[in-house]
Design a protein around this motif. Structure first.
Motif, mmCIF file in Angstrom:
data_model
loop_
_atom_site.group_PDB
_atom_site.id
_atom_site.type_symbol
_atom_site.label_atom_id
_atom_site.label_comp_id
_atom_site.label_asym_id
_atom_site.label_seq_id
_atom_site.Cartn_x
_atom_site.Cartn_y
_atom_site.Cartn_z
ATOM 1 N N GLY A 8 0.833 -1.192 0.000
ATOM 2 C CA GLY A 8 0.000 0.000 0.000
ATOM 3 C C GLY A 8 0.869 1.242 0.000
ATOM 4 N N PHE A 9 0.218 2.379 0.188
ATOM 5 C CA PHE A 9 0.926 3.665 0.108
ATOM 6 C C PHE A 9 0.445 4.599 1.215
ATOM 7 N N VAL A 10 1.358 5.478 1.629
ATOM 8 C CA VAL A 10 1.054 6.431 2.703
ATOM 9 C C VAL A 10 0.542 7.735 2.105
ATOM 10 N N SER A 11 -0.561 8.241 2.654
ATOM 11 C CA SER A 11 -0.944 9.630 2.377
ATOM 12 C C SER A 11 -0.524 10.432 3.595
ATOM 13 N N SER A 12 0.368 11.369 3.365
ATOM 14 C CA SER A 12 0.954 12.128 4.469
ATOM 15 C C SER A 12 0.905 13.609 4.116
ATOM 16 N N PRO A 13 0.881 14.483 5.129
ATOM 17 C CA PRO A 13 0.889 15.924 4.819
ATOM 18 C C PRO A 13 2.242 16.395 4.302
ATOM 19 N N TYR A 14 3.265 15.527 4.372
ATOM 20 C CA TYR A 14 4.621 15.964 4.035
ATOM 21 C C TYR A 14 4.964 15.663 2.571
ATOM 22 N N LYS A 15 5.231 16.741 1.819
ATOM 23 C CA LYS A 15 5.614 16.577 0.404
ATOM 24 C C LYS A 15 7.131 16.667 0.233
ATOM 25 N N ILE A 20 9.234 17.739 7.543
ATOM 26 C CA ILE A 20 9.054 16.723 8.593
ATOM 27 C C ILE A 20 9.815 17.153 9.845
ATOM 28 N N PRO A 21 9.107 17.245 10.994
ATOM 29 C CA PRO A 21 9.793 17.673 12.218
ATOM 30 C C PRO A 21 10.969 16.749 12.545
ATOM 31 N N GLY A 25 13.855 14.304 20.790
ATOM 32 C CA GLY A 25 12.595 14.260 21.527
ATOM 33 C C GLY A 25 11.393 14.752 20.741
ATOM 34 N N VAL A 26 11.562 14.910 19.414
ATOM 35 C CA VAL A 26 10.440 15.400 18.612
ATOM 36 C C VAL A 26 9.285 14.379 18.650
ATOM 37 N N LYS A 27 8.068 14.905 18.751
ATOM 38 C CA LYS A 27 6.894 14.015 18.753
ATOM 39 C C LYS A 27 6.209 14.143 17.398
ATOM 40 N N HIS A 28 5.936 13.014 16.791
ATOM 41 C CA HIS A 28 5.260 13.039 15.498
ATOM 42 C C HIS A 28 3.757 12.888 15.734
ATOM 43 N N GLU A 29 3.038 13.976 15.490
ATOM 44 C CA GLU A 29 1.595 13.994 15.753
ATOM 45 C C GLU A 29 0.785 14.089 14.467
ATOM 46 N N ALA A 30 1.467 14.168 13.331
ATOM 47 C CA ALA A 30 0.749 14.361 12.068
ATOM 48 C C ALA A 30 -0.116 13.142 11.746
ATOM 49 N N GLU A 31 -1.299 13.446 11.213
ATOM 50 C CA GLU A 31 -2.189 12.352 10.823
ATOM 51 C C GLU A 31 -1.999 12.014 9.344
ATOM 52 N N GLY A 32 -2.227 10.768 9.023
ATOM 53 C CA GLY A 32 -2.094 10.317 7.647
ATOM 54 C C GLY A 32 -2.974 9.099 7.435
ATOM 55 N N VAL A 33 -2.944 8.601 6.219
ATOM 56 C CA VAL A 33 -3.755 7.427 5.868
ATOM 57 C C VAL A 33 -2.843 6.396 5.216
ATOM 58 N N ASP A 113 5.799 9.954 9.870
ATOM 59 C CA ASP A 113 7.028 10.748 9.666
ATOM 60 C C ASP A 113 7.618 10.441 8.289
ATOM 61 N N MET A 114 6.758 9.962 7.396
ATOM 62 C CA MET A 114 7.232 9.649 6.047
ATOM 63 C C MET A 114 6.568 10.561 5.019
ATOM 64 N N LEU A 115 7.202 10.637 3.859
ATOM 65 C CA LEU A 115 6.711 11.510 2.792
ATOM 66 C C LEU A 115 5.434 10.960 2.168
ATOM 67 N N ASP A 116 4.652 11.866 1.598
ATOM 68 C CA ASP A 116 3.444 11.473 0.883
ATOM 69 C C ASP A 116 3.810 10.508 -0.254
ATOM 70 N N GLY A 117 3.052 9.447 -0.386
ATOM 71 C CA GLY A 117 3.287 8.498 -1.472
ATOM 72 C C GLY A 117 4.278 7.392 -1.149
ATOM 73 N N THR A 118 4.811 7.390 0.078
ATOM 74 C CA THR A 118 5.792 6.365 0.461
ATOM 75 C C THR A 118 5.178 4.961 0.371
#
Ligand code: SAM
Length: 154
Positions: A8-15, A20-21, A25-33, A113-118
């Motif tokens: 499958g593939f990731v839909s992420s806000p990160y292009k 990507i933060p 100690g960074v916390k990854h809170e971004a939502e994706g599909v 924490d991955m790019l869109d389309g990964t």
């Protein structure tokens, strides 16, 4: 050796990787599909019962590898297998995400924490069985404690 193929593939806000933060100690809170290919949907049966998932994925936009490298928040080199560097001999990423809900072939998650389309290689339920008092964090613990002279903290 097997030949990997995406399940499958990731839909992420990160292009772009710069979005990507990063840092200590960074916390990854971004939502994706995580959208799973229809041919693998049956493999999602009963996944709803798990709060967190391991996602194995491909660093499909990194090139080559480096056996020694310095992470952005430390000026000392560390072996690639002692870091989470994207530049690895087998470019496989591992992220723990929180499963928010499943809608058919779509897994809505928090913590990407991955790019869109990964490309997604595999998904497994997260189960932690190691007591925190038994965990050692190696060189990272030194950076976190500020023991490394010249450490550049984010
Ligand atoms: C430090 S790695 C950690 C990834 C994962 N949590 C792990 O431990 O394997 C995360 C970084 O990988 C890079 N990255 C994310 N998606 C990528 C992709 N599809 N291809 C190449 N690099 C990617 C970004 O720079 C991101 O900040």
């Amino acid at each position: 050796m097997f030949t990997s193929r995406p399940i499958g593939f990731v839909s992420s806000p990160y292009k772009d990787t710069s979005e990507i933060p990063k840092g200590l100690g960074v916390k990854h809170e971004a939502e994706g599909v995580l959208t799973i290919l229809p041919e693998f949907e049956t493999g999602l049966t009963d996944i709803e019962g798990f709060s967190h998932l391991f996602v194995l994925w491909e660093f499909d936009r990194s090139q080559g590898f480096e056996l020694l490298g310095s992470p952005p928040f430390d000026n000392r080199p560390h072996g690639v297998f002692a870091t989470r560097s994207p530049r690895r001999p087998n470019p496989i990423g591992l992220t723990v995400v929180e499963l928010l809900r499943r809608e058919g072939i779509e897994l809505h998650v928090r913590g990407v924490d991955m790019l869109d389309g990964t490309s997604i290689l595999d998904i497994k339920p997260y189960m932690s069985s190691i007591p925190s008092e038994s965990l050692r964090r190696g060189w990272l613990a030194e950076v976190e404690a500020g023991k490394n002279q010249g450490t550049v903290l984010p």
